[in-house]
Design a protein around this motif. Sequence first.
Motif, PDB file in Angstrom:
ATOM      1  N   LEU A 166       0.846  -1.196   0.000  1.00 53.67           N
ATOM      2  CA  LEU A 166       0.000   0.000   0.000  1.00 53.67           C
ATOM      3  C   LEU A 166       0.880   1.243   0.000  1.00 53.67           C
ATOM      4  CD1 LEU A 166      -2.570  -0.924   2.825  1.00 53.67           C
ATOM      5  CD2 LEU A 166      -2.886  -1.210   0.354  1.00 53.67           C
ATOM      6  N   GLY A 167       0.463   2.262  -0.736  1.00 51.20           N
ATOM      7  CA  GLY A 167       1.134   3.556  -0.690  1.00 51.20           C
ATOM      8  C   GLY A 167       0.254   4.553   0.050  1.00 51.20           C
ATOM      9  N   VAL A 168       0.858   5.390   0.884  1.00 47.65           N
ATOM     10  CA  VAL A 168       0.088   6.346   1.688  1.00 47.65           C
ATOM     11  C   VAL A 168       0.728   7.721   1.628  1.00 47.65           C
ATOM     12  CG1 VAL A 168      -0.829   6.888   3.977  1.00 47.65           C
ATOM     13  CG2 VAL A 168      -0.530   4.492   3.302  1.00 47.65           C
ATOM     14  N   SER A 169      -0.094   8.753   1.418  1.00 50.17           N
ATOM     15  CA  SER A 169       0.361  10.143   1.500  1.00 50.17           C
ATOM     16  C   SER A 169      -0.796  10.997   2.002  1.00 50.17           C
ATOM     17  CB  SER A 169       0.851  10.659   0.142  1.00 50.17           C
ATOM     18  OG  SER A 169      -0.241  10.912  -0.727  1.00 50.17           O
ATOM     19  N   ALA A 170      -0.545  12.285   2.172  1.00 57.90           N
ATOM     20  CA  ALA A 170      -1.589  13.210   2.625  1.00 57.90           C
ATOM     21  C   ALA A 170      -2.372  13.804   1.461  1.00 57.90           C
ATOM     22  CB  ALA A 170      -0.966  14.326   3.462  1.00 57.90           C
ATOM     23  N   ASP A 171      -2.137  13.324   0.245  1.00 57.88           N
ATOM     24  CA  ASP A 171      -2.861  13.822  -0.929  1.00 57.88           C
ATOM     25  C   ASP A 171      -4.328  13.405  -0.881  1.00 57.88           C
ATOM     26  OD1 ASP A 171      -0.637  14.967  -2.632  1.00 57.88           O
ATOM     27  OD2 ASP A 171       0.125  12.939  -2.324  1.00 57.88           O
ATOM     28  N   PRO A 172      -5.240  14.225  -1.405  1.00 58.41           N
ATOM     29  CA  PRO A 172      -6.652  13.832  -1.469  1.00 58.41           C
ATOM     30  C   PRO A 172      -6.856  12.673  -2.433  1.00 58.41           C
ATOM     31  CG  PRO A 172      -6.287  15.914  -2.598  1.00 58.41           C
ATOM     32  CD  PRO A 172      -5.016  15.598  -1.894  1.00 58.41           C
ATOM     33  N   VAL A 173      -7.986  12.015  -2.322  1.00 59.88           N
ATOM     34  CA  VAL A 173      -8.272  10.823  -3.121  1.00 59.88           C
ATOM     35  C   VAL A 173      -8.183  11.111  -4.614  1.00 59.88           C
ATOM     36  CG1 VAL A 173     -10.059   9.143  -3.736  1.00 59.88           C
ATOM     37  CG2 VAL A 173      -9.680   9.738  -1.332  1.00 59.88           C
ATOM     38  N   LYS A 174      -8.727  12.230  -5.057  1.00 59.90           N
ATOM     39  CA  LYS A 174      -8.695  12.546  -6.497  1.00 59.90           C
ATOM     40  C   LYS A 174      -7.273  12.650  -7.015  1.00 59.90           C
ATOM     41  CE  LYS A 174     -13.190  14.811  -6.979  1.00 59.90           C
ATOM     42  NZ  LYS A 174     -13.913  16.044  -7.386  1.00 59.90           N
ATOM     43  N   THR A 175      -6.383  13.213  -6.214  1.00 52.74           N
ATOM     44  CA  THR A 175      -4.980  13.306  -6.615  1.00 52.74           C
ATOM     45  C   THR A 175      -4.356  11.919  -6.692  1.00 52.74           C
ATOM     46  OG1 THR A 175      -4.783  15.485  -5.587  1.00 52.74           O
ATOM     47  CG2 THR A 175      -2.734  14.298  -6.014  1.00 52.74           C
ATOM     48  N   GLN A 176      -4.701  11.058  -5.749  1.00 52.21           N
ATOM     49  CA  GLN A 176      -4.180   9.689  -5.770  1.00 52.21           C
ATOM     50  C   GLN A 176      -4.672   8.948  -7.023  1.00 52.21           C
ATOM     51  OE1 GLN A 176      -1.902   9.537  -3.727  1.00 52.21           O
ATOM     52  NE2 GLN A 176      -2.462   9.112  -1.605  1.00 52.21           N
ATOM     53  N   GLU A 177      -5.911   9.189  -7.381  1.00 53.68           N
ATOM     54  CA  GLU A 177      -6.464   8.512  -8.557  1.00 53.68           C
ATOM     55  C   GLU A 177      -5.757   8.953  -9.840  1.00 53.68           C
ATOM     56  OE1 GLU A 177     -11.034   7.762  -6.917  1.00 53.68           O
ATOM     57  OE2 GLU A 177     -10.588   9.511  -8.172  1.00 53.68           O
ATOM     58  N   SER A 178      -5.536  10.255  -9.990  1.00 54.86           N
ATOM     59  CA  SER A 178      -4.851  10.742 -11.185  1.00 54.86           C
ATOM     60  C   SER A 178      -3.391  10.290 -11.202  1.00 54.86           C
ATOM     61  CB  SER A 178      -4.936  12.271 -11.259  1.00 54.86           C
ATOM     62  OG  SER A 178      -4.260  12.872 -10.168  1.00 54.86           O
ATOM     63  N   PHE A 179      -2.772  10.223 -10.031  1.00 54.77           N
ATOM     64  CA  PHE A 179      -1.382   9.750  -9.906  1.00 54.77           C
ATOM     65  C   PHE A 179      -1.278   8.298 -10.364  1.00 54.77           C
ATOM     66  CE2 PHE A 179       2.068   8.468  -6.640  1.00 54.77           C
ATOM     67  CZ  PHE A 179       3.090   8.728  -7.541  1.00 54.77           C
ATOM     68  N   ARG A 180      -2.196   7.483  -9.908  1.00 57.58           N
ATOM     69  CA  ARG A 180      -2.171   6.065 -10.268  1.00 57.58           C
ATOM     70  C   ARG A 180      -2.429   5.861 -11.762  1.00 57.58           C
ATOM     71  NH1 ARG A 180      -5.785   1.091  -7.706  1.00 57.58           N
ATOM     72  NH2 ARG A 180      -4.379  -0.568  -8.393  1.00 57.58           N
ATOM     73  N   ALA A 181      -3.416   6.616 -12.299  1.00 61.78           N
ATOM     74  CA  ALA A 181      -3.762   6.465 -13.716  1.00 61.78           C
ATOM     75  C   ALA A 181      -2.639   6.976 -14.624  1.00 61.78           C
ATOM     76  CB  ALA A 181      -5.056   7.216 -14.001  1.00 61.78           C
ATOM     77  N   LYS A 182      -2.050   8.098 -14.264  1.00 59.07           N
ATOM     78  CA  LYS A 182      -1.009   8.707 -15.096  1.00 59.07           C
ATOM     79  C   LYS A 182       0.196   7.796 -15.261  1.00 59.07           C
ATOM     80  CE  LYS A 182       1.935  12.828 -15.345  1.00 59.07           C
ATOM     81  NZ  LYS A 182       2.276  14.131 -14.684  1.00 59.07           N
ATOM     82  N   HIS A 183       0.592   7.115 -14.182  1.00 57.12           N
ATOM     83  CA  HIS A 183       1.810   6.292 -14.218  1.00 57.12           C
ATOM     84  C   HIS A 183       1.507   4.794 -14.237  1.00 57.12           C
ATOM     85  CE1 HIS A 183       4.202   9.898 -13.563  1.00 57.12           C
ATOM     86  NE2 HIS A 183       3.379  10.222 -12.597  1.00 57.12           N
ATOM     87  N   LYS A 184       0.227   4.443 -14.421  1.00 57.21           N
ATOM     88  CA  LYS A 184      -0.204   3.045 -14.521  1.00 57.21           C
ATOM     89  C   LYS A 184       0.296   2.226 -13.332  1.00 57.21           C
ATOM     90  CE  LYS A 184      -0.312   3.280 -19.564  1.00 57.21           C
ATOM     91  NZ  LYS A 184       0.202   2.713 -20.854  1.00 57.21           N
ATOM     92  N   LEU A 185       0.055   2.757 -12.142  1.00 60.06           N
ATOM     93  CA  LEU A 185       0.500   2.096 -10.921  1.00 60.06           C
ATOM     94  C   LEU A 185      -0.444   0.959 -10.563  1.00 60.06           C
ATOM     95  CD1 LEU A 185       1.291   5.322  -8.823  1.00 60.06           C
ATOM     96  CD2 LEU A 185       2.872   3.984 -10.229  1.00 60.06           C
ATOM     97  N   THR A 186       0.107  -0.111 -10.039  1.00 60.70           N
ATOM     98  CA  THR A 186      -0.713  -1.246  -9.613  1.00 60.70           C
ATOM     99  C   THR A 186      -0.886  -1.275  -8.096  1.00 60.70           C
ATOM    100  OG1 THR A 186       1.236  -2.686  -9.460  1.00 60.70           O
ATOM    101  CG2 THR A 186       0.074  -2.611 -11.573  1.00 60.70           C
ATOM    102  N   VAL A 187      -0.225  -0.361  -7.404  1.00 61.74           N
ATOM    103  CA  VAL A 187      -0.275  -0.313  -5.944  1.00 61.74           C
ATOM    104  C   VAL A 187      -1.458   0.539  -5.497  1.00 61.74           C
ATOM    105  CG1 VAL A 187       0.984   0.378  -3.867  1.00 61.74           C
ATOM    106  CG2 VAL A 187       2.225  -0.534  -5.834  1.00 61.74           C
ATOM    107  N   PRO A 188      -2.316   0.037  -4.613  1.00 58.65           N
ATOM    108  CA  PRO A 188      -3.402   0.871  -4.068  1.00 58.65           C
ATOM    109  C   PRO A 188      -2.824   2.069  -3.319  1.00 58.65           C
ATOM    110  CG  PRO A 188      -3.773  -1.456  -3.572  1.00 58.65           C
ATOM    111  CD  PRO A 188      -2.381  -1.347  -4.100  1.00 58.65           C
ATOM    112  N   LEU A 189      -3.438   3.234  -3.480  1.00 60.00           N
ATOM    113  CA  LEU A 189      -2.945   4.464  -2.858  1.00 60.00           C
ATOM    114  C   LEU A 189      -3.970   4.981  -1.856  1.00 60.00           C
ATOM    115  CD1 LEU A 189      -1.483   6.247  -6.009  1.00 60.00           C
ATOM    116  CD2 LEU A 189      -0.301   4.763  -4.379  1.00 60.00           C
ATOM    117  N   ILE A 190      -3.534   5.176  -0.629  1.00 63.47           N
ATOM    118  CA  ILE A 190      -4.400   5.614   0.464  1.00 63.47           C
ATOM    119  C   ILE A 190      -4.234   7.105   0.711  1.00 63.47           C
ATOM    120  CG2 ILE A 190      -4.861   5.362   2.938  1.00 63.47           C
ATOM    121  CD1 ILE A 190      -4.062   2.480   2.732  1.00 63.47           C
ATOM    122  N   SER A 191      -5.340   7.764   1.030  1.00 64.52           N
ATOM    123  CA  SER A 191      -5.332   9.197   1.321  1.00 64.52           C
ATOM    124  C   SER A 191      -5.498   9.424   2.822  1.00 64.52           C
ATOM    125  CB  SER A 191      -6.468   9.893   0.558  1.00 64.52           C
ATOM    126  OG  SER A 191      -6.575  11.241   0.946  1.00 64.52           O
TER     127      SER A 191
END
Length: 211
Positions: free
Chosen positions: A124-149
């Motif tokens: 799992l990846g975790v940062s203080a970014d909001p969910v929408k930012t995590q979603e765009s981050f994952r989509a932009k770089h084709k990440l397979t790791v779930p990102l927590i806000s």
Amino acid sequence: MSKKIRKKSSKTVTPKPVRPTTAGRAKPARKAAPSSKPAAGEKPRARPAASLPGPQASELAEGSRAPSFTLPRDGGAHVSLADFIGRKLVIFFYPRANTPGCTREAMDFSRLANGFADSGTTVLGVSADPVKTQESFRAKHKLTVPLISDEKHEMLEAYGAWGEKSMYGKAFLGVLRTTVLVAPDGRIARIWRKVRVDGHAEEVLAAARDL
């Protein structure tokens, strides 16, 4: 007709001292107030540490029980520590989505996804970014790791991944790049602090395989 002659007064008049004029003198320049913003690329969502009495990084120890959490992730679902009981879990805390170091780190963990899965480990990846930012981050770089806000920093603080940082002489509160390996029994097996991105995901995978 006689004229009366007035006698001159014998009193002496002392001239008043002349104050020196300030004309032509340059006024001393006021010192500029120090900036509360760190350099571009890693901006915390907080005021400078000097003016904010927030908590510093806690000392989470290896062998202690992992703090529980329930937080939103990209895609709209929620993730809890209880979801991973009986499995090994890697949690990497990164300062900010879409910054160079955080992008490389997330891509490295995604690249090694099959290796972690084969070792019975979820990442799992975790940062203080909001969910929408995590979603765009994952989509932009084709990440397979779930990102927590974790916008309120509750999990970050509990895992010792939120505290005072400095950049170019400026102090501020922000996410401390940290990785935690949780054993199947829910206890902390390994903690990596002040993480250097290069080769880090490979090192964590090796530790997960040995656990």
